[in-house]
Design a protein around this motif. Structure first.
Motif, PDB file in Angstrom:
ATOM      1  N   GLU A  44       0.889  -1.278   0.004  1.00  0.00           N
ATOM      2  CA  GLU A  44       0.222  -0.245   0.034  1.00  0.00           C
ATOM      3  C   GLU A  44       0.795   1.565   0.116  1.00  0.00           C
ATOM      4  O   GLU A  44       0.487   2.531  -0.618  1.00  0.00           O
ATOM      5  N   GLU A  48       0.644   3.926  -3.001  1.00  0.00           N
ATOM      6  CA  GLU A  48       1.140   5.701  -2.606  1.00  0.00           C
ATOM      7  C   GLU A  48       1.821   6.215  -2.888  1.00  0.00           C
ATOM      8  O   GLU A  48       1.579   7.607  -3.337  1.00  0.00           O
ATOM      9  N   ASP A  54      -4.852   6.471  -5.354  1.00  0.00           N
ATOM     10  CA  ASP A  54      -5.946   6.313  -3.780  1.00  0.00           C
ATOM     11  C   ASP A  54      -5.876   4.439  -3.927  1.00  0.00           C
ATOM     12  O   ASP A  54      -6.557   4.068  -4.438  1.00  0.00           O
ATOM     13  N   VAL A  55      -5.337   3.605  -3.128  1.00  0.00           N
ATOM     14  CA  VAL A  55      -5.631   2.078  -2.858  1.00  0.00           C
ATOM     15  C   VAL A  55      -6.813   1.479  -2.957  1.00  0.00           C
ATOM     16  O   VAL A  55      -6.520   0.681  -3.650  1.00  0.00           O
ATOM     17  N   GLU A  56      -7.444   2.514  -1.304  1.00  0.00           N
ATOM     18  CA  GLU A  56      -9.029   2.219  -1.259  1.00  0.00           C
ATOM     19  C   GLU A  56      -9.163   1.918  -3.154  1.00  0.00           C
ATOM     20  O   GLU A  56     -10.555   0.684  -2.731  1.00  0.00           O
ATOM     21  N   LYS A  57      -9.679   2.969  -3.691  1.00  0.00           N
ATOM     22  CA  LYS A  57     -10.184   3.026  -4.177  1.00  0.00           C
ATOM     23  C   LYS A  57      -9.455   2.362  -5.294  1.00  0.00           C
ATOM     24  O   LYS A  57     -10.620   1.007  -5.897  1.00  0.00           O
ATOM     25  N   GLU A  58      -8.333   1.580  -5.743  1.00  0.00           N
ATOM     26  CA  GLU A  58      -7.733   1.401  -6.494  1.00  0.00           C
ATOM     27  C   GLU A  58      -8.262  -0.834  -6.662  1.00  0.00           C
ATOM     28  O   GLU A  58      -8.455  -1.274  -7.742  1.00  0.00           O
ATOM     29  N   VAL A  59      -7.957  -0.804  -5.286  1.00  0.00           N
ATOM     30  CA  VAL A  59      -8.285  -2.343  -5.390  1.00  0.00           C
ATOM     31  C   VAL A  59      -9.849  -2.165  -5.377  1.00  0.00           C
ATOM     32  O   VAL A  59     -10.202  -3.530  -6.250  1.00  0.00           O
ATOM     33  N   LYS A  60     -10.527  -1.448  -5.247  1.00  0.00           N
ATOM     34  CA  LYS A  60     -12.266  -1.745  -5.435  1.00  0.00           C
ATOM     35  C   LYS A  60     -13.054  -1.595  -6.352  1.00  0.00           C
ATOM     36  O   LYS A  60     -12.858  -2.949  -7.297  1.00  0.00           O
ATOM     37  N   GLN A  61     -11.305  -1.367  -7.991  1.00  0.00           N
ATOM     38  CA  GLN A  61     -12.022  -1.570  -8.874  1.00  0.00           C
ATOM     39  C   GLN A  61     -11.360  -2.702  -9.085  1.00  0.00           C
ATOM     40  O   GLN A  61     -11.940  -3.009 -10.578  1.00  0.00           O
TER      41      GLN A  61
END
Length: 92
Positions: A44, A48, A54-61
């Motif tokens: 992470e 970053e 944005d790690v959370e955004k990328e992971v969700k994608q």
């Protein structure tokens, strides 16, 4: 390739990993799980700092992208198998 009930492993990589974690020496399992979290944290930070993402955004994608599900499943299975081996090799 999806593992449903692999004869070699005696189940899916996830189910075998969980069996091993729950039945391995507690210290070995704790150390391995801590190592996994440490790796996740480092990854992470890399994403970053080096990529400015944005790690959370990328992971969700990735998690919700149907075209990446097979690749994601393959990577998860590889990691389950890798960490299974680490736990088993330290438990001997």
């Amino acid at each position: 390739m999806y593992f449903e009930d692999d004869e070699l492993l005696g189940g899916t990589p996830k189910s075998r990993f969980l069996d091993i974690v729950f039945h391995a020496n507690r210290n070995v399992a704790q150390d391995t799980l801590a190592e996994i979290i440490e790796w996740m944290a480092a990854l992470e930070l890399i994403v970053e700092e080096k990529c400015g993402l944005d790690v959370e955004k990328e992971v969700k994608q990735i998690l919700f992208d149907e075209s990446k599900q097979e690749m994601l499943e393959h990577k998860k299975n590889s990691l389950f198998i890798e960490y299974m081996g680490k736990i088993l090799s330290q438990s001997e």
